[in-house]
Design a protein around this motif. Structure first.
Motif, PDB file in Angstrom:
ATOM      1  N   ALA A  83       0.839  -1.204   0.000  1.00  0.00           N
ATOM      2  CA  ALA A  83       0.000   0.000   0.000  1.00  0.00           C
ATOM      3  C   ALA A  83       0.871   1.250   0.000  1.00  0.00           C
ATOM      4  N   LEU A 138       2.340   1.824  -3.375  1.00  0.00           N
ATOM      5  CA  LEU A 138       1.328   2.323  -4.307  1.00  0.00           C
ATOM      6  C   LEU A 138       1.074   3.811  -4.086  1.00  0.00           C
ATOM      7  N   THR A 165       3.232   5.999  -2.949  1.00  0.00           N
ATOM      8  CA  THR A 165       4.384   6.751  -3.456  1.00  0.00           C
ATOM      9  C   THR A 165       4.448   6.748  -4.978  1.00  0.00           C
ATOM     10  N   CYS A 167       2.204   6.197  -7.275  1.00  0.00           N
ATOM     11  CA  CYS A 167       1.094   6.763  -8.033  1.00  0.00           C
ATOM     12  C   CYS A 167       0.479   7.998  -7.393  1.00  0.00           C
ATOM     13  N   GLY A 168       1.017   8.389  -6.251  1.00  0.00           N
ATOM     14  CA  GLY A 168       0.497   9.587  -5.589  1.00  0.00           C
ATOM     15  C   GLY A 168      -0.951   9.467  -5.170  1.00  0.00           C
ATOM     16  N   VAL A 169      -1.350   8.276  -4.770  1.00  0.00           N
ATOM     17  CA  VAL A 169      -2.747   8.081  -4.388  1.00  0.00           C
ATOM     18  C   VAL A 169      -2.890   7.986  -2.873  1.00  0.00           C
ATOM     19  N   GLU A 170      -4.111   7.975  -2.414  1.00  0.00           N
ATOM     20  CA  GLU A 170      -4.400   7.943  -0.997  1.00  0.00           C
ATOM     21  C   GLU A 170      -5.079   6.626  -0.645  1.00  0.00           C
ATOM     22  N   ILE A 171      -4.624   6.010   0.411  1.00  0.00           N
ATOM     23  CA  ILE A 171      -5.124   4.677   0.768  1.00  0.00           C
ATOM     24  C   ILE A 171      -5.387   4.575   2.264  1.00  0.00           C
ATOM     25  N   ALA A 172      -6.496   3.946   2.591  1.00  0.00           N
ATOM     26  CA  ALA A 172      -6.795   3.611   3.983  1.00  0.00           C
ATOM     27  C   ALA A 172      -7.067   2.117   4.083  1.00  0.00           C
ATOM     28  N   ILE A 173      -6.462   1.476   5.068  1.00  0.00           N
ATOM     29  CA  ILE A 173      -6.678   0.046   5.279  1.00  0.00           C
ATOM     30  C   ILE A 173      -6.954  -0.213   6.754  1.00  0.00           C
ATOM     31  N   ILE A 214      -6.117   8.073   7.931  1.00  0.00           N
ATOM     32  CA  ILE A 214      -7.181   7.101   7.705  1.00  0.00           C
ATOM     33  C   ILE A 214      -8.558   7.707   7.961  1.00  0.00           C
ATOM     34  N   LEU A 269      -9.717   9.833   5.060  1.00  0.00           N
ATOM     35  CA  LEU A 269     -10.130   9.038   3.909  1.00  0.00           C
ATOM     36  C   LEU A 269     -11.472   8.354   4.145  1.00  0.00           C
TER      37      LEU A 269
END
Lengths: 100, 100
Positions: free
Chosen positions: B41, B44, B46, B48-54, B71, B74
Motif C-alpha cells: 500500500a 502504491l 508513493t 502513483c500519488g494516491v491515498e489509501i486507507a486500510i 485514515i 479518507l
DNA sequence: ATGCCTATCGTTAGACA
DNA sequence: ATGTCTAACGATAGGCA
C-alpha cells in the motif's frame, strides 16, 4: 547493416519507489498494483480468517474499495470499537503491540 | 547408521489459499502478510500519488490500520464524497468503471 | 512474538495486441 | 483501458535463533 535483434522481453525491471513521472505509465501501474493489493488482502482474509477494509482514491480521485465482509461494517467497527475488544487507541501504520 | 543430512532450507513452499489450521502458524503468517500488505500500500501511494486507507481486524480482533495521509480523513471522504468528484455510488471489490 | 536465513513462488515492468 | 507474454524482482514459507 546493423540489424537490430529485438529481445522478446527483458522481464520485470527494477524501479525506484518514487512518483512515476509518465502519466500513462502511472495509470497502468496503478491498475496492476491496485489489483495486486486487493488480491493480497483477499488471500489474507482467507488464510487467516480476518476482516479487511481498503479504500483507495485513484489518480483521478475515484474511490476503489475492498471489503470483507463489508467495508461499511468494518469502518463502523473501527470508528466505534465494541467495549469487549477495546483497544487503547487506534493504531497507525507503525508498530503495534503484540497480539492477544 | 542412518545419518540425516538436514537441508539448509527448502525455500518458500507453495501453500493453498485456505484457512490455516495451525494456530501459531496462522499467527506468524498473519504478521508477515499484514506487513507485506501495508508495504504494498505504501509503495502504491508513493508510485502513483494516491491515498489509501486500510483497516485489518486481526485474528484476535484487534484493529491494525494503514492510512495515507490520514485514515480518518479518507474514511470521511469515502462515506460522504465531495460533490465535485461524486461517484455514482460506492464500489465494491469487483470491477469498476474506467478511470477519468 | 520478532528477526534472520535461503530457496522458491508469485507479482509485475515493459512491450505488444 | 485491459489482457497476454516473458523474465526478473520481491515477498514469503518454513526453520532456526
Amino acid at each position: 547493416m546493423a540489424m537490430q535483434i529485438k529481445k522478446p522481453s527483458q522481464g520485470r525491471q527494477k524501479i525506484a519507489i518514487t512518483k512515476i513521472p509518465n502519466r500513462s505509465n502511472l495509470q497502468v501501474t496503478f491498475s496492476k498494483r491496485c489489483a495486486g493489493l486487493f488480491k493480497k488482502a483477499s488471500e489474507l482474509c482467507t488464510l487467516c480468517g480476518v476482516e479487511i477494509a481498503i479504500v483507495v482514491f485513484s489518480p483521478s480521485n475515484k474511490p476503489f474499495s475492498f471489503g470483507h465482509p463489508s467495508i461499511k461494517t468494518l469502518i463502523g467497527r473501527f470508528l466505534s470499537p465494541s467495549p469487549s475488544s477495546f483497544p487503547s487507541s487506534t493504531y497507525s501504520t507503525s508498530s503495534v503491540p503484540q497480539e492477544g
